[in-house]
Design an enzyme around this catalytic site. Structure first.
Site, PDB file in Angstrom:
ATOM      1  N   HIS A  72       0.833  -1.246   0.088  1.00 22.65           N
ATOM      2  CA  HIS A  72      -0.037  -0.233  -0.111  1.00 22.65           C
ATOM      3  C   HIS A  72       0.866   1.246  -0.010  1.00 22.65           C
ATOM      4  O   HIS A  72       1.619   1.360   0.772  1.00 22.65           O
ATOM      5  CB  HIS A  72      -0.774  -0.124   1.430  1.00 22.65           C
ATOM      6  CG  HIS A  72      -2.052  -0.939   0.958  1.00 22.65           C
ATOM      7  ND1 HIS A  72      -3.231  -0.827   1.784  1.00 22.65           N
ATOM      8  CD2 HIS A  72      -2.191  -2.029   0.266  1.00 22.65           C
ATOM      9  CE1 HIS A  72      -3.700  -1.736   1.516  1.00 22.65           C
ATOM     10  NE2 HIS A  72      -3.339  -2.731   0.868  1.00 22.65           N
ATOM     11  N   TYR A 201      -8.605   5.262   8.433  1.00 20.66           N
ATOM     12  CA  TYR A 201      -8.871   5.308   9.739  1.00 20.66           C
ATOM     13  C   TYR A 201      -9.975   6.601   9.727  1.00 20.66           C
ATOM     14  O   TYR A 201      -9.736   7.765   9.321  1.00 20.66           O
ATOM     15  CB  TYR A 201      -7.469   6.226  10.103  1.00 20.66           C
ATOM     16  CG  TYR A 201      -6.231   5.177  10.188  1.00 20.66           C
ATOM     17  CD1 TYR A 201      -5.625   4.666   9.100  1.00 20.66           C
ATOM     18  CD2 TYR A 201      -6.048   4.449  11.554  1.00 20.66           C
ATOM     19  CE1 TYR A 201      -4.480   3.731   9.456  1.00 20.66           C
ATOM     20  CE2 TYR A 201      -4.969   3.592  11.844  1.00 20.66           C
ATOM     21  CZ  TYR A 201      -4.283   3.067  10.798  1.00 20.66           C
ATOM     22  OH  TYR A 201      -3.181   2.328  10.698  1.00 20.66           O
ATOM     23  N   PRO A 293      -2.974   0.028  19.242  1.00 23.49           N
ATOM     24  CA  PRO A 293      -2.734  -0.556  17.878  1.00 23.49           C
ATOM     25  C   PRO A 293      -2.986   0.741  16.832  1.00 23.49           C
ATOM     26  O   PRO A 293      -2.621   0.613  15.622  1.00 23.49           O
ATOM     27  CB  PRO A 293      -3.533  -1.645  17.474  1.00 23.49           C
ATOM     28  CG  PRO A 293      -4.487  -1.239  18.693  1.00 23.49           C
ATOM     29  CD  PRO A 293      -3.941  -0.666  19.767  1.00 23.49           C
ATOM     30  N   LYS A 297       2.154  -0.305  15.027  1.00 18.62           N
ATOM     31  CA  LYS A 297       3.420  -0.568  15.433  1.00 18.62           C
ATOM     32  C   LYS A 297       3.878  -1.714  16.176  1.00 18.62           C
ATOM     33  O   LYS A 297       5.256  -1.737  16.094  1.00 18.62           O
ATOM     34  CB  LYS A 297       4.036   0.950  16.044  1.00 18.62           C
ATOM     35  CG  LYS A 297       3.641   2.078  15.201  1.00 18.62           C
ATOM     36  CD  LYS A 297       4.741   2.115  14.186  1.00 18.62           C
ATOM     37  CE  LYS A 297       4.717   3.194  13.044  1.00 18.62           C
ATOM     38  NZ  LYS A 297       5.017   2.766  11.805  1.00 18.62           N
ATOM     39  N   TYR A 385       4.665   6.691   9.863  1.00 17.16           N
ATOM     40  CA  TYR A 385       3.690   5.363   9.721  1.00 17.16           C
ATOM     41  C   TYR A 385       4.431   4.186   8.977  1.00 17.16           C
ATOM     42  O   TYR A 385       4.469   3.023   9.005  1.00 17.16           O
ATOM     43  CB  TYR A 385       2.530   5.852   8.834  1.00 17.16           C
ATOM     44  CG  TYR A 385       1.469   4.739   8.941  1.00 17.16           C
ATOM     45  CD1 TYR A 385       0.646   4.742   9.880  1.00 17.16           C
ATOM     46  CD2 TYR A 385       1.313   3.728   7.583  1.00 17.16           C
ATOM     47  CE1 TYR A 385      -0.444   3.750   9.820  1.00 17.16           C
ATOM     48  CE2 TYR A 385       0.191   2.952   7.821  1.00 17.16           C
ATOM     49  CZ  TYR A 385      -0.572   2.881   8.932  1.00 17.16           C
ATOM     50  OH  TYR A 385      -1.467   2.037   8.846  1.00 17.16           O
TER      51      TYR A 385
END
Ligand code: FAD
Ligand code: PHB
Length: 391
Positions: A72, A201, A293, A297, A385
């Site tokens: 992604h 998200y 979460p 990570k 990220y």
């Protein structure tokens, strides 16, 4: 039984450590208290940072990951009924994340260790660690009627948050830092094609929701729920209706539904122990720290720790120098705290907090607007990220 490094726990940290040590010509024994099947079927994390993927490829365990992992190059932040794409690839000079279930990482590493003749003891009972303040520590466990003792030069505590290693350190040596969040995630796996190509998200007045996936026909979804929520209160229809509400957009987004094949509730917690070592014991992964979460990570941090630890052991056995082992905790903690900050920040920006007022809600929305509208802020999210440098 004798070995150089005794490893407690066959999760991602313990197995990757054993794999890296083997490649450095060092011997280890992994002692795990669950069965092989249980460990490999446990549904947990799914996002691999670029550095984790690179490490798997460089060390010869990236075959299936290369075939089945979903690369992604971006993710979506959704709020106030609109989606905003964060272009991870462009913002980080060509880095990406890969969606690949933690259970597959565990399976690939287990297969590699066993194929190379590695020793992993599954279903070990009453595991305990001894003589941690000496140069000959040991791991003891029961296998049926027999008590087995593994004599080691060092022990790596890779036994997760609820393991035995951290509590075996004498009182007063370790300092704990933690934050308990007033909510949990209800996570589920559904046999249905993902409703979006990338992760979503979503911040919503009713609470956070996350859309992820495992494969072109398996969707992974999460819902923010109360900390003490019981799964029995969430029949499948209620879950789907709530997810649809939290992902709704002004242009009519529809979430695809399918049979739910697994569901469970995980409370959210940030935790760090300092230092991550005592005598001959070195803690790695969830045994030393856990993150909520929201930043994806936990697994990546566990892999980063054991990479540092494997190098430190290698240095000790090749040159006799203890410098890298002595500095292990300090080296890891620098990165751990940055990842803690990022995970806390993502969590606080996207979740609903019970005690928040209208001011807090407006501020939260302003923060999201700023993150998606500012190149600098998007880039900061993106570089964290995809993963900060390993060490
Ligand atoms: P673990 O994976 O916990 O491995 C520790 C191993 O030690 C286990 O196999 C355990 O059985 C074994 N063990 C425990 N006690 C003993 C003992 N006494 N003796 C011998 N062996 C022992 N992260 C995300 O990024 N996204 C997620 O969606 C996500 N979901 C999660 C859901 C749950 C329920 C949990 C607990 C964690 C989740 N995480 C998630 C975090 C992520 O999975 C962990 O950070 C990661 O598993 C850490 O790897 P580890 O090897 O350090 O620990
Ligand atoms: C997952 O796919 O399980 C997942 C993805 C992103 C997260 C957490 C979990 O932040």
């Amino acid at each position: 039984m004798r070995t150089q490094i005794g490893i407690v726990g066959a999760g991602p940290a313990g197995l990757m450590l054993s794999h890296l040590l083997h490649r450095a010509g060092l011997e280890s024994v992994v002692v795990e208290n669950r069965s092989r099947q249980y460990v490999q079927e446990r549904v947990r994390a799914g996002v691999l940072e670029q550095g984790t993927v690179d490490l798997m490829n460089e060390t010869g365990v990236g075959g299936r990951l290369g075939r089945e992992g979903l690369v992604h190059r971006g993710l979506e932040l959704r709020f106030a009924g609109r989606g905003h794409r964060i272009d991870l690839f462009a913002l980080t000079g060509g880095k990406a994340i890969t969606i690949y279930g933690q259970n597959k990482v565990v399976e690939d590493l287990t297969d590699a260790r066993l194929a190379a003749g590695g020793r992993i003891v599954f279903s070990a009972e009453e595991v305990s660690v001894h003589s941690l303040d000496s140069e000959s520590p040991s791991i003891r466990f029961r296998a049926g009627a027999e008590t087995v003792e593994v004599q080691c030069d060092f022990i790596a505590g890779c036994d997760g948050f609820h393991g035995v290693c951290r509590p075996s350190v004498p009182a007063g040596v370790l300092t704990e830092f933690d934050r308990v969040y007033p909510f949990a995630w209800l996570g589920l796996l559904a046999e249905v094609e993902p409703s979006s190509e990338e992760l979503i998200y979503s911040r919503h007045e009713r609470g956070f929701a996350l859309h992820s996936m495992r494969s072109p026909d398996l969707t992974r979804l999460y819902l923010q729920v109360a900390r003490d929520e019981e799964i029995g209160n969430w029949p499948d229809e209620r879950i789907w209706d709530e997810l649809q509400r939290r992902f709704a957009t002004h242009d009519g987004f529809r979430l695809k539904r399918g049979p739910i094949v697994q569901k469970g509730i995980t409370p959210m917690h940030s935790f760090v122990v300092e230092p991550m070592q005592y005598g001959s014991l070195f803690l790695a992964g969830d045994a030393a720290h856990i993150v909520p979460p929201t930043g994806a990570k936990g697994l990546n941090l566990a892999i980063a720790d054991v990479r540092v630890l494997a190098r430190a052991f290698s240095e000790f056995y090749t040159s006799g120098s203890r410098a890298a082992l002595t500095g292990y905790s300090e080296t890891c903690l620098r990165r751990v705290w940055k990842v803690q900050r990022f995970s806390w920040w993502m969590t606080s920006m996207l979740h609903r907090f019970e005690d928040e007022n209208a001011f807090d809600q407006r501020r939260q929305l302003a923060e999201l607007e700023y993150v998606v509208g500012s190149h600098a802020a998007s880039q900061s999210l993106a570089e964290n990220y995809v993963g900060l440098p390993m060490d």
